[in-house]
Design a protein around this motif. Sequence first.
Motif, PDB file in Angstrom:
ATOM      1  N   LEU A 111      25.289  12.811 -12.086  1.00 41.22           N
ATOM      2  CA  LEU A 111      24.793  11.375 -11.500  1.00 41.22           C
ATOM      3  C   LEU A 111      23.408  11.068 -11.761  1.00 41.22           C
ATOM      4  CD1 LEU A 111      25.256   9.000  -9.560  1.00 41.22           C
ATOM      5  CD2 LEU A 111      24.454  10.241  -7.658  1.00 41.22           C
ATOM      6  N   VAL A 112      23.128   9.922 -12.155  1.00 39.41           N
ATOM      7  CA  VAL A 112      21.669   9.423 -12.546  1.00 39.41           C
ATOM      8  C   VAL A 112      21.392   8.267 -11.433  1.00 39.41           C
ATOM      9  CG1 VAL A 112      20.006   8.825 -14.351  1.00 39.41           C
ATOM     10  CG2 VAL A 112      21.808  10.190 -14.682  1.00 39.41           C
ATOM     11  N   ILE A 113      20.344   8.263 -10.712  1.00 38.51           N
ATOM     12  CA  ILE A 113      20.131   7.297  -9.841  1.00 38.51           C
ATOM     13  C   ILE A 113      18.577   6.701 -10.508  1.00 38.51           C
ATOM     14  CG2 ILE A 113      19.111   6.815  -7.466  1.00 38.51           C
ATOM     15  CD1 ILE A 113      20.780   9.211  -6.493  1.00 38.51           C
ATOM     16  N   ALA A 114      18.970   5.369 -10.584  1.00 44.56           N
ATOM     17  CA  ALA A 114      17.562   4.577 -11.386  1.00 44.56           C
ATOM     18  C   ALA A 114      17.718   3.262 -10.802  1.00 44.56           C
ATOM     19  CB  ALA A 114      18.093   4.499 -12.968  1.00 44.56           C
ATOM     20  N   VAL A 115      17.399   3.397  -9.580  1.00 43.91           N
ATOM     21  CA  VAL A 115      17.531   2.027  -8.706  1.00 43.91           C
ATOM     22  C   VAL A 115      16.056   1.049  -8.451  1.00 43.91           C
ATOM     23  CG1 VAL A 115      19.529   2.699  -7.307  1.00 43.91           C
ATOM     24  CG2 VAL A 115      17.233   3.257  -6.573  1.00 43.91           C
ATOM     25  N   GLY A 116      15.342   1.833  -9.377  1.00 44.72           N
ATOM     26  CA  GLY A 116      13.822   1.017  -9.488  1.00 44.72           C
ATOM     27  C   GLY A 116      13.020   1.272  -8.089  1.00 44.72           C
ATOM     28  N   SER A 117      12.239  -0.045  -7.665  1.00 49.87           N
ATOM     29  CA  SER A 117      11.540  -0.051  -6.809  1.00 49.87           C
ATOM     30  C   SER A 117      11.546  -1.328  -5.827  1.00 49.87           C
ATOM     31  CB  SER A 117      10.261   0.294  -7.014  1.00 49.87           C
ATOM     32  OG  SER A 117       9.750  -0.872  -8.029  1.00 49.87           O
ATOM     33  N   THR A 118      10.799  -1.625  -4.798  1.00 51.45           N
ATOM     34  CA  THR A 118      10.887  -2.847  -3.912  1.00 51.45           C
ATOM     35  C   THR A 118       9.610  -2.672  -3.355  1.00 51.45           C
ATOM     36  OG1 THR A 118      11.992  -3.885  -2.148  1.00 51.45           O
ATOM     37  CG2 THR A 118      11.559  -1.596  -1.757  1.00 51.45           C
ATOM     38  N   SER A 119       9.213  -3.910  -2.773  1.00 50.53           N
ATOM     39  CA  SER A 119       7.751  -4.258  -2.568  1.00 50.53           C
ATOM     40  C   SER A 119       7.540  -3.163  -1.215  1.00 50.53           C
ATOM     41  CB  SER A 119       7.833  -5.719  -1.902  1.00 50.53           C
ATOM     42  OG  SER A 119       7.782  -6.622  -3.081  1.00 50.53           O
ATOM     43  N   ASN A 120       6.195  -3.144  -1.132  1.00 53.56           N
ATOM     44  CA  ASN A 120       5.463  -2.236  -0.143  1.00 53.56           C
ATOM     45  C   ASN A 120       4.437  -3.199   0.485  1.00 53.56           C
ATOM     46  OD1 ASN A 120       4.278  -0.370   1.516  1.00 53.56           O
ATOM     47  ND2 ASN A 120       4.161   1.160   0.019  1.00 53.56           N
ATOM     48  N   TYR A 121       4.811  -3.476   1.475  1.00 53.61           N
ATOM     49  CA  TYR A 121       4.008  -4.331   2.561  1.00 53.61           C
ATOM     50  C   TYR A 121       2.642  -3.739   3.336  1.00 53.61           C
ATOM     51  CZ  TYR A 121       7.691  -7.798   1.177  1.00 53.61           C
ATOM     52  OH  TYR A 121       8.605  -8.463   0.520  1.00 53.61           O
ATOM     53  N   PHE A 122       2.703  -2.478   3.180  1.00 48.12           N
ATOM     54  CA  PHE A 122       1.659  -1.860   3.776  1.00 48.12           C
ATOM     55  C   PHE A 122       1.515  -2.237   5.549  1.00 48.12           C
ATOM     56  CE2 PHE A 122       0.783  -1.750  -0.619  1.00 48.12           C
ATOM     57  CZ  PHE A 122       0.844  -0.472  -0.859  1.00 48.12           C
ATOM     58  N   GLY A 123       2.608  -2.789   6.120  1.00 51.15           N
ATOM     59  CA  GLY A 123       2.449  -3.050   7.467  1.00 51.15           C
ATOM     60  C   GLY A 123       1.543  -4.572   7.733  1.00 51.15           C
ATOM     61  N   VAL A 124       1.527  -4.866   6.682  1.00 49.45           N
ATOM     62  CA  VAL A 124       0.530  -6.413   6.683  1.00 49.45           C
ATOM     63  C   VAL A 124       1.252  -7.488   7.769  1.00 49.45           C
ATOM     64  CG1 VAL A 124      -0.498  -8.308   5.578  1.00 49.45           C
ATOM     65  CG2 VAL A 124      -0.898  -6.056   4.878  1.00 49.45           C
ATOM     66  N   PRO A 125       0.972  -8.004   8.894  1.00 54.49           N
ATOM     67  CA  PRO A 125       1.737  -8.776   9.578  1.00 54.49           C
ATOM     68  C   PRO A 125       2.071 -10.224   8.697  1.00 54.49           C
ATOM     69  CG  PRO A 125      -0.192  -8.202  10.779  1.00 54.49           C
ATOM     70  CD  PRO A 125      -0.380  -7.430   9.359  1.00 54.49           C
ATOM     71  N   GLY A 126       3.487 -10.607   8.797  1.00 53.06           N
ATOM     72  CA  GLY A 126       3.623 -11.626   8.178  1.00 53.06           C
ATOM     73  C   GLY A 126       3.966 -11.321   6.691  1.00 53.06           C
ATOM     74  N   ALA A 127       3.764 -10.345   6.237  1.00 51.46           N
ATOM     75  CA  ALA A 127       3.848 -10.428   4.872  1.00 51.46           C
ATOM     76  C   ALA A 127       5.307 -10.287   4.296  1.00 51.46           C
ATOM     77  CB  ALA A 127       3.258  -8.936   4.205  1.00 51.46           C
ATOM     78  N   ALA A 128       6.384  -9.578   4.923  1.00 49.36           N
ATOM     79  CA  ALA A 128       7.618  -9.556   4.652  1.00 49.36           C
ATOM     80  C   ALA A 128       8.428 -11.058   4.842  1.00 49.36           C
ATOM     81  CB  ALA A 128       8.307  -8.616   5.545  1.00 49.36           C
ATOM     82  N   GLU A 129       7.908 -11.487   5.789  1.00 50.73           N
ATOM     83  CA  GLU A 129       8.509 -12.936   6.243  1.00 50.73           C
ATOM     84  C   GLU A 129       8.109 -14.293   5.432  1.00 50.73           C
ATOM     85  OE1 GLU A 129       8.273 -10.043   9.526  1.00 50.73           O
ATOM     86  OE2 GLU A 129       6.674 -11.102   8.298  1.00 50.73           O
ATOM     87  N   HIS A 130       6.701 -14.348   4.901  1.00 49.85           N
ATOM     88  CA  HIS A 130       6.264 -15.418   4.252  1.00 49.85           C
ATOM     89  C   HIS A 130       5.663 -15.226   3.074  1.00 49.85           C
ATOM     90  CE1 HIS A 130       6.476 -17.121   8.335  1.00 49.85           C
ATOM     91  NE2 HIS A 130       5.523 -15.898   8.744  1.00 49.85           N
TER      92      HIS A 130
END
Length: 426
Positions: A111-130
């Motif tokens: 098995l090879v897992i190559a699913v890449g990456s996603t955003s890291n919001y570092f806990g900044v308020p509103g970053a994920a939502e806006h």
Amino acid sequence: MQSKFIIVGGGAGGLELACKLGRKLGPEAVMLVDSRLFHIWKPSLHEVAAGTLDVHQEGLSYQMLAHDNGFTFVYGPLTALDAQQRLLTVGAILSEHEEILPERQIRFDKLVIAVGSTSNYFGVPGAAEHTISLNATEDAERFRLTLLKLLTLAELKQDAGVDVVIIGGGATGVELAAELREASGVYAAYGFRRLKAERDVRITLLEGAPRILAPLPEKVSDAALKLLRERAVTVVTATRVTAIDERSVTAGDTVYPAQIVVWAAGIKAPDFLKTLGLPTVKSGQLDVDGTLAVKGFDYIYALGDCAACAGPDGKLVPPRAQAAHQQADYLLETFLREHKGKPPQNKPYEYRDYGSLVSFGQTTSVGSLMGSLKGLSWFVDGFVARMMYVSLHLMHHQAVLGTVRTGVLALARFLIKRTTPLVKLH
């Protein structure tokens, strides 16, 4: 279902490995699992977002690639893994609450897992939502359609405009800012007659480090900054974003008006990796050894952004497309040697940095090329750098389509650009 080699994730590295291995071993031995139906080269997503690249023309069907390269494609997300039993679960595919494909379980030898990456919001308020992050084609399309809507509204109102804030001065943020500026001028030529690009499309780039493109040589950073300022992009460095809401971005004591906010300030491994029962590091990446095998499992491997692979100097391999490409070739050699009954490779994977190129629209690029001697690099810019940047995309296509089809595709796209708008208008 069962397959000898299963690759989860059809990004740059995963797809190249599936294609090259499939051409050698065939569809009964090689399987690619992905949660999407089409592949697009991730470094080109900023062009999709700006509207200068049509994702429906650029996207490559995994089913077509599977047919042409001799592997089996399975559509669906990885939802569970029983590492001891060598069994993975692919989730069901739903459409408007109707099940199109059921949940499936597949046994594997490797098995090879190559699913890449996603955003890291570092806990900044509103970053994920806006904010919008250019992680996938749907993100880039959402940005493009939002921008098109705002440009239409700005055209209808006098003294109106669009405020775009890009958070993160790495390659993604810088390339998007440059592409947007070029595209905004083109939009003005296609019916938005009241729109003055530099006046009405206001682009601000915020970066926490002292300079943009911090990992690259200072000469590249300085050239990029000069090009952005020439294009009327406001660049603010050494600033930390503290809050984001529907209409603004707050960084320190300054509030920037924003109708669209793009988050390009950092990445992390997908959270679901921590649920698979495999060892991970603090960043959430899978912990792999020098052969790219997940530690404790000599039949499970990881490559690309989701793998924490340390080089001989102890530093982690950077999350870059060229690293994923090199790792795919390393695993290809590993698997083919095993298939032929040969002894394993006698040296671990070692990352080689060939330099970096950053696109500034359709006519120019800047970057550095690394020499064979340690610490030696050459600065490149202008048309030559642009051609080299384009060649990277063609090299990826050559790996998954072959030389002849890549040449035909490049010619077809050149001709199509002469008969269609320079930006996607719908």
